[in-house]
Write a protein that holds these residues in place. Structure first.
Motif: not given
Length: 649
Positions: A156-158, A139-147, A163-168, A314-318
């Motif tokens: 993203m997959l880790a 449930g924790d939110r993890v921001a991903l600020y990556l190239p 069960g945490a939540i990622f924010i690209p 969105m097309m990145g995670p897509w």
């Protein structure tokens, strides 16, 4: 509207995964199958997820529950699945697929890495273990600020696995834009890099990440990938090196997540107000992405999917979920498709055997300017499909891509939906003819139509794109903002999603998007999509790109103002603006002639090539431009402001 130029061949149709699904369900005709898919959405999505052979740790009791209303469906009720496990573990468990390529990475400098499903699975397990040891909880939110690097996909997959939540976050954001997203969901963890290279130049990230963290009291730790190994500030109490995360090789037990448990919050920028945090769940975005990739685009084992994008769009995670859930390979590219030369994109296709190439019309327009010589000589025989999304086409670049690059062999699959959709509403596929700039129609499971102002279906003229039923992948609202979500999509007509696209269906059944409905002009009582005028402008031999906006007009109610990028400085002859106004009048009628045409060096765009007309309009009218964090070239906005000020004086 335009007539079809690509026609499906029966032998190709019969090789597709969608055809096999139709056959299994007793359908020989695509139209009959589509109608069945929207007549009974529970039946359809149940059959889709069964055909995907997903691993459910607890089977679902009911496909969809609409007791809270159409805007708030609950899918796969009481079912449990972890999408990271479905993306990797089930393939690693099979000796026939564990050593299949999952990911190819190419850097800006041409260096490459290749990772099998097992390689990626091991990296994800190590990262997940390290995150858990740091204290990241379900449930924790993890921001991903990556190239666009391998660690972006691993993170993203880790995060999903535990069960945490990622924010690209878009790799080109500044600190304030990243902080806005962190603050919006109170993320506790930020994963970033020291930097990356773009067009051969070092782009620093750690400094921006530090500033974002300083602006965000919720952040506990900043995890840093040493992509470049460059010297940068290090905060001993807050910073953690990526390589310092757990090096344990054993698999990590995964979170048995509910089907409706949040997986990702991806923010969309608006011209006013704060960005919207669209919430996506384990059984939502990934399944819709996988369906569209696997059944519409026919991505599967042996295919290489490459969409020119950023993980913050969105097309990145897509691409990540669409390729992995379908057992195929993704190509991740750190650089730009025209560096060091305009042939870089075609080099990538040849070098890595790309089968599915996703582009934007703006990218193709920019490459077309450089000429065919940059394409000639490359072996593009691996290509099966061109994908396109983000904005409407005009015919010249569409035909250039189809005829000159694809040699009339590779179909262009237009694809349009959005971040809140998790993929496409409209699209092309192998079952229907394809017209330049057009769509075959709604994708299976998407009960779409075009309505006029009174809420009645309309044909032969433009109207609002609407959806009459929910679908797998529909956003589960905006993060902690139920009211804004309902007002954005569900307010105009009862029980109807109004998407905001202006669409026309021609007599042959082809669908055409003419622009965003809030970009639409109404000149002397006639509705006009900006893409219509822009298409006429770029047909002029002197014009490379164009954007059209509507401005208040005393006599007409509204008039068009156009901003044009010329192909060369030589084209900027005296009187070119007036000549272009006459050109439009000759093509579209005198009543629709624009009020003014301005020559500009560039148009405001996002990195994925989308032209932001609403930003152009706000800048020209001196209004608040809103969130500009997604812009690649903010200087273009300032130039338009100066033009407007000069015009007033």
């Amino acid at each position: 509207m335009y007539k079809p130029v690509w026609f499906p061949k029966q032998e190709i149709i019969e090789e597709t995964r969608l055809y096999r699904l139709m056959q299994k369900l007793g359908f020989a005709d695509y139209d009959a199958f589509y109608q069945a898919s929207i007549k009974d959405i529970a039946w359809f999505w149940d059959e889709v997820v069964k055909d995907m052979s997903l691993d459910w740790t607890v089977p679902y009791r009911e496909v969809v529950d609409l007791s809270d209303g159409i805007a708030w469906p609950r899918w796969f009720v009481e079912g449990k699945l972890n999408i990271a496990v479905n993306a990797l573990d089930r393939f690693v468990a099979d000796p026939a697929s564990r050593h299949r390529l999952a990911l190819i990475w190419e850097g800006d400098d041409g260096s490459t890495q290749k990772h099998t499903y097992r390689d990626l699975w091991m990296a994800v397990n190590r990262c997940a273990r390290g995150l858990r040891e740091l204290g990241v909880k379900r449930g924790d939110r993890v921001a991903l600020y990556l190239p666009m690097i391998v660690e972006n996909v691993v993170a993203m997959l880790a995060v999903s696995r535990i069960g945490a939540i990622f924010i690209p976050c878009f790799s080109g954001y500044g600190a304030e834009a990243v902080a806005t997203r962190i603050q919006g969901c109170e993320a506790k963890w930020l994963i970033t890099a020291d930097g990356y290279t773009r067009r051969g130049k070092v782009i620093t990230m750690k400094e921006e990440a530090d500033r974002a963290a300083a602006l965000s009291p919720s952040i506990k730790k900043v995890i840093v990938v040493r992509r470049l190994g460059r010297e940068c500030a290090w905060h001993e109490t807050k910073d953690v090196g990526w390589d310092e995360l757990s090096k344990e090789m054993e698999p990590l037990s995964f979170a048995e997540t509910d089907a409706s448990e949040p997986l990702m919050i991806i923010y969309t920028s608006g011209t006013t107000g704060k960005p919207k945090g669209t919430v996506h769940v384990h059984s939502g975005f990934p399944l819709k992405a996988a369906f569209d990739a696997g059944y519409a685009f026919d991505v599967g084992p042996g295919d290489v999917l490459f969409w020119v994008t950023d993980m913050g769009w969105m097309m990145g995670p897509w691409m990540v979920f669409g390729s992995l859930l379908m057992g195929s390979t993704m190509l991740l590219f750190e650089g730009t498709p025209d560096h060091p030369g305009p042939d870089r994109l075609w080099q990538l296709v040849e070098k890595h055997g790309v089968t599915h190439l996703g582009v934007s019309p703006t990218l193709i327009r920019s490459l077309m300017k450089e000429g065919e010589s940059w394409v000639n000589g490359y072996d593009l025989s691996s290509l099966r499909v061109f994908g396109s999304t983000g904005e409407p086409w005009n015919p010249e670049p569409w035909l250039w891509l189809y005829e000159r690059v694809g040699q009339g062999r590779v179909p262009i699959f237009n694809y349009s939906g959005g971040t809140e959709v998790s993929g496409g509403i409209l699209g092309n596929h192998f079952f229907k003819p394809i017209a330049p700039c057009g769509f075959a129609g709604p994708l299976p499971g998407m009960d779409a139509d075009v309505w006029d102002e009174t809420g009645n279906p309309v044909r032969g003229e433009v109207g609002e794109l609407v959806l009459r039923q929910p679908w797998v992948g529909m956003t589960s609202g905006f993060w902690q903002d139920r009211k804004r979500y309902e007002e954005t999509y569900w307010q105009r007509w009862p029980q109807t999603w109004v998407h905001g696209d202006w669409v026309a269906i021609d007599e042959g059944g082809q669908w055409f998007i003419t622009g965003r409905s809030d970009d639409t002009l109404k000149i002397a009582g006639k509705r006009l999509g900006p893409a219509e005028m822009e298409s006429v402008l770029v047909d002029h031999p002197a014009v490379s790109e164009a954007a059209t906006i509507g401005v208040p007009d005393v006599s007409k109610g509204e008039s068009a103002v156009c901003f044009v990028v010329l192909k060369s400085t030589q084209a900027a002859s005296e009187g070119i603006e007036e000549a272009l106004i006459r050109f439009i009048g000759e093509r579209m009628g005198k009543a629709l002639k624009p009020k003014r045409i301005f020559l500009v060096d560039e148009l405001p765009k996002t990195r994925n090539g989308k032209i932001l007309r609403r930003v152009i309009r706000a800048a020209y009218l001196g209004e608040e431009t809103g969130d500009l964090s997604s812009l690649e070239n903010i200087r273009a906005v300032e130039a338009i402001r100066k033009l407007a000020d000069k015009n007033k004086s």
